[in-house]
Design an enzyme around this catalytic site. Sequence first.
Site, PDB file in Angstrom:
ATOM      1  N   CYS A 111       2.429 -23.826  11.062  1.00 15.82           N
ATOM      2  CA  CYS A 111       1.666 -24.815  10.865  1.00 15.82           C
ATOM      3  C   CYS A 111       2.451 -25.762   9.873  1.00 15.82           C
ATOM      4  O   CYS A 111       2.116 -26.995   9.536  1.00 15.82           O
ATOM      5  CB  CYS A 111       0.633 -24.633   9.717  1.00 15.82           C
ATOM      6  SG  CYS A 111      -0.386 -23.194  10.415  1.00 15.82           S
ATOM      7  N   HIS A 244      -2.221 -30.565   5.569  1.00 20.10           N
ATOM      8  CA  HIS A 244      -2.442 -29.659   6.670  1.00 20.10           C
ATOM      9  C   HIS A 244      -3.848 -29.189   6.438  1.00 20.10           C
ATOM     10  O   HIS A 244      -4.486 -28.753   5.448  1.00 20.10           O
ATOM     11  CB  HIS A 244      -1.560 -28.608   6.626  1.00 20.10           C
ATOM     12  CG  HIS A 244      -2.079 -27.440   7.742  1.00 20.10           C
ATOM     13  ND1 HIS A 244      -1.960 -27.767   8.872  1.00 20.10           N
ATOM     14  CD2 HIS A 244      -2.036 -26.119   7.346  1.00 20.10           C
ATOM     15  CE1 HIS A 244      -2.458 -26.451   9.526  1.00 20.10           C
ATOM     16  NE2 HIS A 244      -2.305 -25.368   8.594  1.00 20.10           N
ATOM     17  N   ASN A 274      -8.231 -25.920  12.413  1.00 18.79           N
ATOM     18  CA  ASN A 274      -6.785 -25.980  12.155  1.00 18.79           C
ATOM     19  C   ASN A 274      -6.180 -25.876  13.516  1.00 18.79           C
ATOM     20  O   ASN A 274      -6.114 -24.866  14.210  1.00 18.79           O
ATOM     21  CB  ASN A 274      -6.560 -24.382  11.415  1.00 18.79           C
ATOM     22  CG  ASN A 274      -5.208 -24.237  10.939  1.00 18.79           C
ATOM     23  OD1 ASN A 274      -4.175 -25.047  11.675  1.00 18.79           O
ATOM     24  ND2 ASN A 274      -4.860 -23.230  10.086  1.00 18.79           N
TER      25      ASN A 274
HETATM   26  N1  COA Z   1     -17.991 -14.778  10.157  1.00 18.49           N
HETATM   27  C1  COA Z   1     -18.528 -14.211   9.310  1.00 18.49           C
HETATM   28  N2  COA Z   1     -18.047 -13.300   8.373  1.00 18.49           N
HETATM   29  C2  COA Z   1     -16.742 -13.088   8.140  1.00 18.49           C
HETATM   30  C3  COA Z   1     -15.923 -13.914   9.357  1.00 18.49           C
HETATM   31  C4  COA Z   1     -16.699 -14.597  10.007  1.00 18.49           C
HETATM   32  N3  COA Z   1     -16.052 -15.407  11.099  1.00 18.49           N
HETATM   33  N4  COA Z   1     -14.613 -13.488   9.005  1.00 18.49           N
HETATM   34  C5  COA Z   1     -14.581 -12.599   7.817  1.00 18.49           C
HETATM   35  N5  COA Z   1     -15.775 -12.509   7.363  1.00 18.49           N
HETATM   36  C6  COA Z   1     -16.381 -11.558   6.498  1.00 18.49           C
HETATM   37  C7  COA Z   1     -15.161 -10.752   6.027  1.00 18.49           C
HETATM   38  O1  COA Z   1     -15.312  -9.555   6.973  1.00 18.49           O
HETATM   39  C8  COA Z   1     -15.799 -10.187   4.650  1.00 18.49           C
HETATM   40  O2  COA Z   1     -16.738  -9.342   4.528  1.00 18.49           O
HETATM   41  P1  COA Z   1     -16.958  -8.340   3.534  1.00 18.49           P
HETATM   42  O3  COA Z   1     -16.954  -8.992   2.098  1.00 18.49           O
HETATM   43  O4  COA Z   1     -18.243  -7.477   4.061  1.00 18.49           O
HETATM   44  O5  COA Z   1     -15.885  -7.377   3.582  1.00 18.49           O
HETATM   45  C9  COA Z   1     -16.186 -11.270   3.991  1.00 18.49           C
HETATM   46  O6  COA Z   1     -16.673 -12.361   5.257  1.00 18.49           O
HETATM   47  C10 COA Z   1     -15.177 -12.376   3.171  1.00 18.49           C
HETATM   48  O7  COA Z   1     -14.024 -12.242   3.894  1.00 18.49           O
HETATM   49  P2  COA Z   1     -12.818 -12.943   3.297  1.00 18.49           P
HETATM   50  O8  COA Z   1     -11.613 -12.889   4.173  1.00 18.49           O
HETATM   51  O9  COA Z   1     -12.532 -12.470   1.766  1.00 18.49           O
HETATM   52  O10 COA Z   1     -13.220 -14.510   3.342  1.00 18.49           O
HETATM   53  P3  COA Z   1     -12.433 -15.647   2.691  1.00 18.49           P
HETATM   54  O11 COA Z   1     -13.383 -16.577   1.502  1.00 18.49           O
HETATM   55  O12 COA Z   1     -11.246 -15.427   2.179  1.00 18.49           O
HETATM   56  O13 COA Z   1     -12.357 -16.930   3.696  1.00 18.49           O
HETATM   57  C11 COA Z   1     -10.721 -17.550   5.196  1.00 18.49           C
HETATM   58  C12 COA Z   1     -11.660 -16.347   5.150  1.00 18.49           C
HETATM   59  C13 COA Z   1      -9.743 -17.157   6.398  1.00 18.49           C
HETATM   60  C14 COA Z   1     -11.563 -18.582   5.906  1.00 18.49           C
HETATM   61  C15 COA Z   1      -9.818 -17.909   4.064  1.00 18.49           C
HETATM   62  O14 COA Z   1      -9.221 -16.588   3.704  1.00 18.49           O
HETATM   63  C16 COA Z   1      -8.589 -18.813   4.441  1.00 18.49           C
HETATM   64  O15 COA Z   1      -8.932 -19.947   4.899  1.00 18.49           O
HETATM   65  N6  COA Z   1      -7.385 -18.366   4.383  1.00 18.49           N
HETATM   66  C17 COA Z   1      -6.200 -19.010   4.441  1.00 18.49           C
HETATM   67  C18 COA Z   1      -5.913 -19.696   6.099  1.00 18.49           C
HETATM   68  C19 COA Z   1      -4.524 -20.287   5.655  1.00 18.49           C
HETATM   69  O16 COA Z   1      -4.227 -21.413   4.799  1.00 18.49           O
HETATM   70  N7  COA Z   1      -3.661 -20.005   6.617  1.00 18.49           N
HETATM   71  C20 COA Z   1      -2.601 -20.557   6.494  1.00 18.49           C
HETATM   72  C21 COA Z   1      -2.312 -21.714   7.474  1.00 18.49           C
HETATM   73  S1  COA Z   1      -2.613 -21.440   8.916  1.00 18.49           S
END
Ligand code: COA
Length: 317
Positions: A111, A244, A274
């Site tokens: 990214c 980004h 993204n």
């Molecule tokens: N739909 C519904 N539920 C989902 C899901 C989806 N698409 N993806 C994950 N979940 C669930 C998980 O299983 C988890 O369930 P649980 O609490 O029962 O275990 C819950 O949602 C929370 O998951 P979590 O991973 O803690 O969520 P989050 O708030 O961290 O959001 C992202 C997830 C990926 C959106 C976030 O962590 C993120 O944006 N991360 C960074 C991405 C990034 O910057 N990448 C680098 C550059 S590419």
Amino acid sequence: MYSHVSGTGMYLPERALTNNELAKIVNTSDEWIRTRTGIEVRHIAAENEATSHLAEKAAYSALEASGLGPKDIDMVVVGTCTPDLILPNVACLLQERMGMTGIAFSVEAACSGFIYALTIADQFIRLGQAKCALVVGAETMSRLLDWGDRETCVLFGDGAGAVILEAAENPGILFSDLGADGKHRDLLCADAGVSSLKVGETAKLHMKGNEVFKVAVRTLEAMVDKVLLENGLEQGQIDWFVPHQANVRIIEATAKRLGLPMERVILTIKEHGNTSAASIPMALDTAVRDGRIKRGDLLLMEAFGAGFTWGSCLLRY
Ligand code: COA
């Protein structure tokens, strides 16, 4: 000698994939995706569209904006982690198709690929080794996704953005800063390749989202502090923040650190998802074309991605 951006362009594939459509494929919902990420729709390249095809359309659009043609370009740098082929690199494919000559290579920094590519092109121009560079961020992330993995497939999209970077008496690019830390390699990876043990396997992207989130926020905040400090800027002095587009919550945290209201942040994640290395030049082009970003404005672009890699660039547009 310095470099300045003389034109921007972008290309978004026609096929839009909404959150509601995704909810029919994996166990997710429009509400979860919107509130956790800010994404409502992403675009998916057609079967006959490879990364270089998206890049080519963005490149022509940037050339037109700068009033130049392919013959004026003496350097092509493409940030991508989804190249058409192992070789030749995407920049060479573009060269051949568009009739350009000179230096041509791709940069693989996930990214952060566009910020890496832009910084490299700026250095070549400062050293007098290039005069007019085409710098592209282009990705077909959809090809790297496991469509059964709800934790990643809802996040990414395809697209391309490009800028023309020309030699100039005055900057242009005022400051750039790149970094990386390979110890986090397993938090975000697509673990198949040419020379690894998994030869022949199809690469699929894996991410430990919440762990990436924490490191991303910490790293981006530190990067913002450094940009402000090293350029003698106070909070709130940047005209436009062009980040980004990985997660709206990460962007909000960084904007807060910059002392900027969200009205001065270019947000395209809602419509683009993204798009990895393409997201910053696409956001830049969006805001240049809709008239928000004007000549003379001070912009901060910054990125964070797999590796981890990161980078920032302060630009007088
Ligand atoms: N739909 C519904 N539920 C989902 C899901 C989806 N698409 N993806 C994950 N979940 C669930 C998980 O299983 C988890 O369930 P649980 O609490 O029962 O275990 C819950 O949602 C929370 O998951 P979590 O991973 O803690 O969520 P989050 O708030 O961290 O959001 C992202 C997830 C990926 C959106 C976030 O962590 C993120 O944006 N991360 C960074 C991405 C990034 O910057 N990448 C680098 C550059 S590419």
